[in-house]
Design an enzyme around this catalytic site. Structure first.
Site, short mmCIF file in Angstrom:
data_model
loop_
_atom_site.label_atom_id
_atom_site.label_comp_id
_atom_site.label_asym_id
_atom_site.label_seq_id
_atom_site.Cartn_x
_atom_site.Cartn_y
_atom_site.Cartn_z
CG HIS A 167 -1.64 -1.25 1.47
ND1 HIS A 167 -2.84 -1.58 0.88
CD2 HIS A 167 -1.29 -2.32 2.23
CE1 HIS A 167 -3.21 -2.80 1.29
NE2 HIS A 167 -2.28 -3.27 2.09
CB SER A 288 12.34 21.69 -15.53
OG SER A 288 11.51 22.81 -15.60
CE LYS A 294 11.32 18.70 -11.01
NZ LYS A 294 10.05 19.07 -11.66
CD GLU A 301 8.01 11.48 -15.44
OE1 GLU A 301 8.09 11.87 -14.28
OE2 GLU A 301 8.11 12.24 -16.42
#
Ligand code: ARG
Length: 482
Positions: A167, A288, A294, A301
């Site tokens: 979880h 970024s 970043k 992804e």
């Protein structure tokens, strides 16, 4: 007469004897499939060569003619490879038509004998199977290499412990290598699914004709053998009209992507500041456009995202096929776009993921810190009591109460004094504090398949041997062209 007009006439002569008018330009653009099925070039040539040899062997054409056709097909292969696809797209309906037309340029009228006793319906499914049989071996090799990358990282980091999660809550300590090997297991099942599909598609449809076989004395067994199939298909209608093997492959690839996507999700989490267990290499990270600090895990992804396209491809072929009456229908041409795209995405993904995994740096300190969280040892406390004959549910209650107590006192399980332990159960002895050590936790495991270091090291060794043997087998299969 311009080259394009000349080609059009050749085309008309090819399959268009009954027509007065040419296909409308828009209908052509709509239905021509060379842009997709040029991928079958090598396979289609191979199938045609085998067919020509068979025609020669049974005497439908002379052996000399068969040899000339084969020679011509070699030349066709070389000449099509040299051309740019853009020049051909609007003039040829599909790869079969292109090869046929090119062959006529090489060997003249003899080329017209090649299509004897076959149809594009049995041809296209035979070529697709030939193409796939080889391609699956490439996919298996690439999956095997990716598994090796995982095992290499598992070995390199065999002493690193991390919290295991359920979880997405810290649950129990595991070895990082145990987790990596979990993915190796998944990928092994993925490989076996693909291998299984490869075996099942290993029957040769050629000679099934358009749908009802042929009255010519074709030797289907011979063609099947030449092309490395196990046997000819048994039913001509089934042979030309099912694409279950395409669906099997895309569904196996979909399952691979389900696994890869989960793996990427794990890496994305670990690479975040919140976890900080790993750092991705700059080569596989991006910046970024606005936020200069970043370093984003875009490749991972994208892999997670591309799973969507693969699942879409699976749905696409399933839906395309579900309403078709037997036998061949042109709808089936659409299968190849989904199939080739899925294979391409998978191979590209594995290449990128392989590099990503091989260059990961593990932050040992961060992993150690996270593995010390004493709530991770609650289950060890429970089993401590069970080993001292406290009934399981009673032990569960006791440890649950201790956890509650620790949370209420804003401390950890390891931070509670011994008296408190005694308060909840007299069975606790001072040695209970030895449990708050991640190494003790994993070393105490005795069940098969658990992250006990000795067991994991053994698994690493077994996988290394297994993957090496499999790489060798696959290399040989590739040499045999299978
Ligand atoms: N391009 C077609 C396909 O991929 C080849 C078979 C054409 N057969 C036909 N009857 N039009 O399905």
């Amino acid at each position: 007469m311009g080259p394009s007009v000349r080609r059009e006439n050749e085309m008309k002569k090819l399959w268009g004897g009954r027509f007065k008018a040419e296909l409308h330009e828009t209908a052509k653009r709509f239905s021509y499939s060379l842009v997709v099925d040029h991928e079958l070039l090598g396979a289609d040539i191979k199938v045609s060569m085998a067919h020509a040899l068979m025609l020669g062997k049974v005497g439908i054409i002379s052996e000399r003619e068969a040899k000339s056709l084969v020679k011509g097909l070699w030349r066709v292969l070389a000449s099509i490879k040299k051309k740019t696809l853009c020049d051909l797209l609007h003039d040829y309906e599909d790869i079969h038509t292109l090869i046929q037309s090119e062959l006529e340029k090489k060997v003249g009228k003899l080329a017209r004998k090649l299509h004897t006793g076959r149809s594009r319906n049995d041809l296209v499914t035979t070529s697709t199977r030939i193409y796939l049989k080889e391609k699956i071996t490439t996919v298996l090799e690439t999956l095997n290499q990716f598994q090796s990358a995982l095992v290499t990282q598992a070995e390199k980091n065999r002493n690193i412990m991390i919290p295991g999660y359920t979880h997405l809550q810290r649950a129990q300590v595991v070895l990082l290598s145990h987790l990596l090997l979990a993915y190796v297991e998944m990928l092994e099942r993925d490989k076996s699914r693909l291998l299984d599909a490869q075996k099942r598609m290993n029957e040769c449809p050629l000679g099934s004709g358009a749908l009802a076989g042929s009255s010519l004395p074709l030797n289907r067994g011979y063609v099947s053998k030449l092309l490395g199939f196990d046997r000819p298909t048994a039913n001509s209608l089934d042979a030309v009209s099912d694409r279950d093997y395409v669906i099997e492959v895309i569904s196996s690839i979909s399952i691979v992507f389900m696994h890869l996507s989960r793996f990427c999700e794990d890496l994305i989490l670990w690479n975040s500041q919140e976890f900080g267990f790993i750092a991705l290499d700059d080569q596989y990270s991006t910046g970024s456009s606005l936020m200069p600090h970043k370093k984003n895990p875009d490749m991972l992804e994208l892999i997670r995202g591309k799973s969507g396209e693969v699942y879409g491809n699976l749905m696409s072929v399933l839906v395309t096929m579900k309403g078709l009456p037997l036998a061949y229908n042109r709808d089936m041409q659409e299968d190849k776009r989904s199939l080739f795209a899925s294979l391409r995405i998978l191979l590209d993904t594995l290449t990128v993921l392989n590099g990503t995994v091989r260059t990961i740096r593990v932050d040992q300190a961060a992993c150690e810190q996270a593995s010390k969280d004493s709530f991770l040892f609650a289950t060890d406390l429970l089993e401590y009591l069970v080993k001292k004959k406290v009934p399981f549910l009673e032990a569960h209650q006791i440890v649950g109460a201790l956890v509650r107590h620790a949370l209420d006192s804003h401390t950890t399980l390891g931070g509670l004094p011994f008296e408190i332990y005694q308060k909840y159960s007299r069975v606790f002895k001072k040695d209970v504090f030895d449990l708050f050590d991640p190494r003790v936790s994993i070393s105490s495991k005795v069940s098969l398949g658990s992250p006990k270091p000795e067991l994991v090291v053994k698994q690493i060794r077994l996988w290394k041997e297994r993957l090496k043997a499999e790489a060798k087998r696959l290399k040989q299969a590739h040499h045999r062209g299978q």
